[in-house]
Design an enzyme around this catalytic site. Structure first.
Site, PDB file in Angstrom:
ATOM      1  N   ASP A 126       0.860  -1.185   0.000  1.00  0.00           N
ATOM      2  CA  ASP A 126       0.000   0.000   0.000  1.00  0.00           C
ATOM      3  C   ASP A 126       0.897   1.235   0.000  1.00  0.00           C
ATOM      4  O   ASP A 126       2.052   1.178   0.420  1.00  0.00           O
ATOM      5  CB  ASP A 126      -0.856   0.032   1.277  1.00  0.00           C
TER       6      ASP A 126
ATOM      7  N   ARG B 197      -1.364  -0.489  -8.570  1.00  0.00           N
ATOM      8  CA  ARG B 197      -2.750  -0.136  -8.207  1.00  0.00           C
ATOM      9  C   ARG B 197      -2.831   1.382  -8.242  1.00  0.00           C
ATOM     10  O   ARG B 197      -1.973   2.069  -7.679  1.00  0.00           O
ATOM     11  CB  ARG B 197      -3.085  -0.612  -6.796  1.00  0.00           C
TER      12      ARG B 197
HETATM   13  P1  FDA Z   1     -14.098   9.606  -4.219  1.00  0.00           P
HETATM   14  O1  FDA Z   1     -13.497   9.799  -2.859  1.00  0.00           O
HETATM   15  O2  FDA Z   1     -14.150  10.769  -5.126  1.00  0.00           O
HETATM   16  O3  FDA Z   1     -15.516   8.977  -4.033  1.00  0.00           O
HETATM   17  C1  FDA Z   1     -16.393   8.755  -5.103  1.00  0.00           C
HETATM   18  C2  FDA Z   1     -17.665   8.119  -4.576  1.00  0.00           C
HETATM   19  O4  FDA Z   1     -17.355   6.828  -4.047  1.00  0.00           O
HETATM   20  C3  FDA Z   1     -18.286   8.847  -3.385  1.00  0.00           C
HETATM   21  O5  FDA Z   1     -19.130   9.861  -3.802  1.00  0.00           O
HETATM   22  C4  FDA Z   1     -19.002   7.727  -2.672  1.00  0.00           C
HETATM   23  O6  FDA Z   1     -20.202   7.430  -3.335  1.00  0.00           O
HETATM   24  C5  FDA Z   1     -18.074   6.565  -2.867  1.00  0.00           C
HETATM   25  N1  FDA Z   1     -17.131   6.429  -1.740  1.00  0.00           N
HETATM   26  C6  FDA Z   1     -15.807   6.718  -1.756  1.00  0.00           C
HETATM   27  N2  FDA Z   1     -15.248   6.436  -0.561  1.00  0.00           N
HETATM   28  C7  FDA Z   1     -16.220   5.977   0.207  1.00  0.00           C
HETATM   29  C8  FDA Z   1     -16.260   5.513   1.542  1.00  0.00           C
HETATM   30  N3  FDA Z   1     -15.202   5.475   2.319  1.00  0.00           N
HETATM   31  N4  FDA Z   1     -17.462   5.097   2.027  1.00  0.00           N
HETATM   32  C9  FDA Z   1     -18.575   5.108   1.246  1.00  0.00           C
HETATM   33  N5  FDA Z   1     -18.587   5.534  -0.030  1.00  0.00           N
HETATM   34  C10 FDA Z   1     -17.436   5.967  -0.533  1.00  0.00           C
HETATM   35  N6  FDA Z   1      -5.284   5.207  -0.602  1.00  0.00           N
HETATM   36  C11 FDA Z   1      -3.956   5.419  -0.350  1.00  0.00           C
HETATM   37  O7  FDA Z   1      -3.581   6.546  -0.090  1.00  0.00           O
HETATM   38  N7  FDA Z   1      -3.080   4.377  -0.399  1.00  0.00           N
HETATM   39  C12 FDA Z   1      -3.468   3.112  -0.702  1.00  0.00           C
HETATM   40  O8  FDA Z   1      -2.638   2.197  -0.750  1.00  0.00           O
HETATM   41  C13 FDA Z   1      -4.834   2.873  -0.988  1.00  0.00           C
HETATM   42  N8  FDA Z   1      -5.311   1.646  -1.313  1.00  0.00           N
HETATM   43  C14 FDA Z   1      -6.601   1.484  -1.735  1.00  0.00           C
HETATM   44  C15 FDA Z   1      -7.043   0.243  -2.187  1.00  0.00           C
HETATM   45  C16 FDA Z   1      -8.319   0.117  -2.709  1.00  0.00           C
HETATM   46  C17 FDA Z   1      -8.754  -1.223  -3.251  1.00  0.00           C
HETATM   47  C18 FDA Z   1      -9.185   1.249  -2.766  1.00  0.00           C
HETATM   48  C19 FDA Z   1     -10.545   1.132  -3.364  1.00  0.00           C
HETATM   49  C20 FDA Z   1      -8.775   2.438  -2.260  1.00  0.00           C
HETATM   50  C21 FDA Z   1      -7.504   2.581  -1.723  1.00  0.00           C
HETATM   51  N9  FDA Z   1      -7.075   3.798  -1.207  1.00  0.00           N
HETATM   52  C22 FDA Z   1      -5.736   3.962  -0.908  1.00  0.00           C
HETATM   53  C23 FDA Z   1      -8.043   4.865  -0.888  1.00  0.00           C
HETATM   54  C24 FDA Z   1      -8.181   5.864  -2.018  1.00  0.00           C
HETATM   55  O9  FDA Z   1      -7.024   6.619  -2.137  1.00  0.00           O
HETATM   56  C25 FDA Z   1      -9.370   6.816  -1.814  1.00  0.00           C
HETATM   57  O10 FDA Z   1      -9.172   7.529  -0.616  1.00  0.00           O
HETATM   58  C26 FDA Z   1     -10.713   6.124  -1.740  1.00  0.00           C
HETATM   59  O11 FDA Z   1     -10.795   5.058  -2.631  1.00  0.00           O
HETATM   60  C27 FDA Z   1     -11.821   7.119  -2.120  1.00  0.00           C
HETATM   61  O12 FDA Z   1     -11.631   7.581  -3.425  1.00  0.00           O
HETATM   62  P2  FDA Z   1     -12.578   7.169  -4.662  1.00  0.00           P
HETATM   63  O13 FDA Z   1     -11.686   6.896  -5.820  1.00  0.00           O
HETATM   64  O14 FDA Z   1     -13.447   6.057  -4.272  1.00  0.00           O
HETATM   65  O15 FDA Z   1     -13.356   8.475  -5.051  1.00  0.00           O
END
Ligand code: FDA
Length: 315
Positions: free
Chosen positions: A130, A181
Site C-alpha cells: 500500500d 494499483r
Molecule cells: P471519491 O473519494 O471521489 O468517491 C467517489 C464516490 O465513491 C463517493 O461519492 C461515494 O459514493 C463513494 N465512496 C468513496 N469512498 C467511500 C467511503 N469510504 N465510504 C462510502 N462511499 C465511498 N489510498 C492510499 O492513499 N493508499 C493506498 O494504498 C490505498 N489503497 C486502496 C485500495 C483500494 C482497493 C481502494 C478502493 C482504495 C484505496 N485507497 C488507498 C483509498 C483511495 O485513495 C481513496 O481515498 C478512496 O478510494 C476514495 O476515493 P474514490 O476513488 O473512491 O473516489
C-alpha cells in the site's frame, strides 16, 4: 475542513483511545472491517469469492515503532498466505511498510518483508505494498526497486493520483512492467506535493489510468467513483483492451452495489478486505472520504451508548 479534521484525528492517540473504547464502535467498524482474526478475514474472502470477486487481504496496522510488533505482523501475513493457499482462495495480500518496520530500520524491514515475499513466491502469490503519506513515497519506491533488482516479481506498488509526481513514477513503473494499483490518495498532503482540487485529482486519475491501461501490466483500478469507472470502461473499449488485462478494486463494505454490478457486467473486481484490531486509523480515513459514514458511525455509537435514552431509542 471535515476531511482534514478526520485525517488529523486518524493520527491522534487520544482520539484513538476515546473512539476504540466507545460502546458500539467495534461493532460499527465491522461495516468496513471483516473482523479481528485471520479466520474472520478468510471467512469474508470465501464469501466474496463465492460471489465472483477476488480479494486482497490486509492485516490492519501502520506506523509501528516496536520490533516485536512488526515481527508479529509479518508472522500474521505468513499465516494469511498459508490459509489462502490451504483454502484455495482467489486472493492475494496487501501490506503497509510502516507496519513492517519501515520507520525502524531498512535492514529490519527487509528481513520482515523478505519472509513474506519468499513465502508468497513459493505459492505464486502476489503481494501489494500500500502507499502511505507522501513522507514515505520515495522510501517505498526505493525499497520496492531494491526488491525488484533482487529478482522479486511477485510484488507491486500503489500510485496516488493526487500526487504531482505520479506521472513520472508511472512512466518508470510501466517501463519495468510493474503491477500498479491506482487510487486517488487518502492522506492530507500539502499543495506543494499534491493537487488539492477534486477536479485536478480526477483529471490526473484519468490520465494515469490511461497510461496504465495502454502500457502497464495488469493494473488495479481502485476507485468507487462512477465517473472514474466509466472513463476506464470507455477508454478500454476505445483501445480494444480486454477486461482480462486489468481489474477494478474497491474497499470492503463500500459501494457493494457497484461491485456486484461490475461483476455482472463481466469485469474483474477485487475487494480490499482489512481485518485486525488496529482498525481506528483505517476507519477514520474512510469517514474522511465520505461524511455520511461519520453519521452512520455516530448514530450507531449513540444507539449503544448510555445517552441512547436521550435519543428516544430506549425500549
Ligand atoms: P471519491 O473519494 O471521489 O468517491 C467517489 C464516490 O465513491 C463517493 O461519492 C461515494 O459514493 C463513494 N465512496 C468513496 N469512498 C467511500 C467511503 N469510504 N465510504 C462510502 N462511499 C465511498 N489510498 C492510499 O492513499 N493508499 C493506498 O494504498 C490505498 N489503497 C486502496 C485500495 C483500494 C482497493 C481502494 C478502493 C482504495 C484505496 N485507497 C488507498 C483509498 C483511495 O485513495 C481513496 O481515498 C478512496 O478510494 C476514495 O476515493 P474514490 O476513488 O473512491 O473516489
Amino acid at each position: 475542513m471535515l476531511r482534514d479534521a478526520l485525517i488529523y484525528l486518524s493520527g491522534s492517540k487520544n482520539a484513538r483511545r476515546f473512539v476504540t473504547n466507545a460502546p458500539g464502535a467495534r461493532s460499527t467498524a465491522r461495516r468496513f472491517v471483516a473482523g479481528e482474526t485471520v479466520e474472520d478475514g478468510v471467512a469474508a474472502t470465501r464469501k466474496l469469492n463465492q460471489s465472483g470477486m477476488k480479494v486482497t487481504l490486509d492485516y490492519l496496522g501502520e506506523s509501528v515503532n516496536n520490533r516485536d510488533e512488526a515481527r508479529q505482523a509479518a508472522d500474521v501475513y505468513l499465516q494469511m498466505i498459508d490459509r489462502i493457499t490451504a483454502e484455495k482462495l482467489d486472493a492475494n495480500v496487501s501490506l503497509k511498510l510502516t507496519q513492517m518496520g519501515q520507520d525502524i530500520d531498512e535492514g529490519f524491514l527487509r528481513e520482515n518483508v523478505g519472509r513474506i515475499l519468499d513465502r508468497a513466491r513459493a505459492v505464486d502469490m502476489f503481494v501489494r505494498f500500500d502507499m502511505e503519506a507522501s513522507t514515505h513515497t520515495q522510501k517505498t519506491l526505493d525499497f520496492f526497486r531494491s526488491l525488484w533488482a533482487d529478482g522479486y516479481r511477485n510484488v507491486g506498488v500503489v500510485i496516488q493520483s493526487y500526487l504531482r509526481r505520479s506521472q513520472g513514477d508511472i512512466e518508470q513503473l510501466n517501463a519495468d512492467k510493474v503491477r500498479v494499483r491506482l487510487c486517488k490518495g487518502a492522506y492530507k498532503e500539502p499543495e506543494s506535493v499534491a493537487f488539492q482540487a477534486r477536479g485536478d485529482v480526477d483529471a490526473s486519475y484519468v490520465r494515469l489510468m490511461q497510461m496504465l491501461l495502454e502500457h502497464g501490466n495488469y493494473p488495479g483500478i481502485a476507485t468507487h467513483d462512477p465517473a472514474m469507472i466509466r472513463a476506464t470502461r470507455e477508454f478500454a473499449k476505445a483501445k480494444d483492451i480486454d477486461p482480462s488485462r486489468y481489474e477494478f478494486q474497491m474497499l470492503y463494505g463500500v459501494r457493494r452495489d457497484l461491485q456486484q454490478q461490475l461483476v455482472r457486467d463481466g469485469y474483474r473486481m477485487r475487494v480490499y478486505v482489512p481485518f485486525g484490531e488496529a482498525w481506528y486509523p483505517y476507519l477514520m480515513r474512510r469517514m474522511a472520504e465520505r461524511p455520511a459514514n461519520l453519521l452512520f458511525v455516530v448514530n450507531s455509537v449513540l444507539r449503544e451508548s448510555p445517552f441512547r435514552v436521550f435519543m428516544g431509542r430506549e425500549r
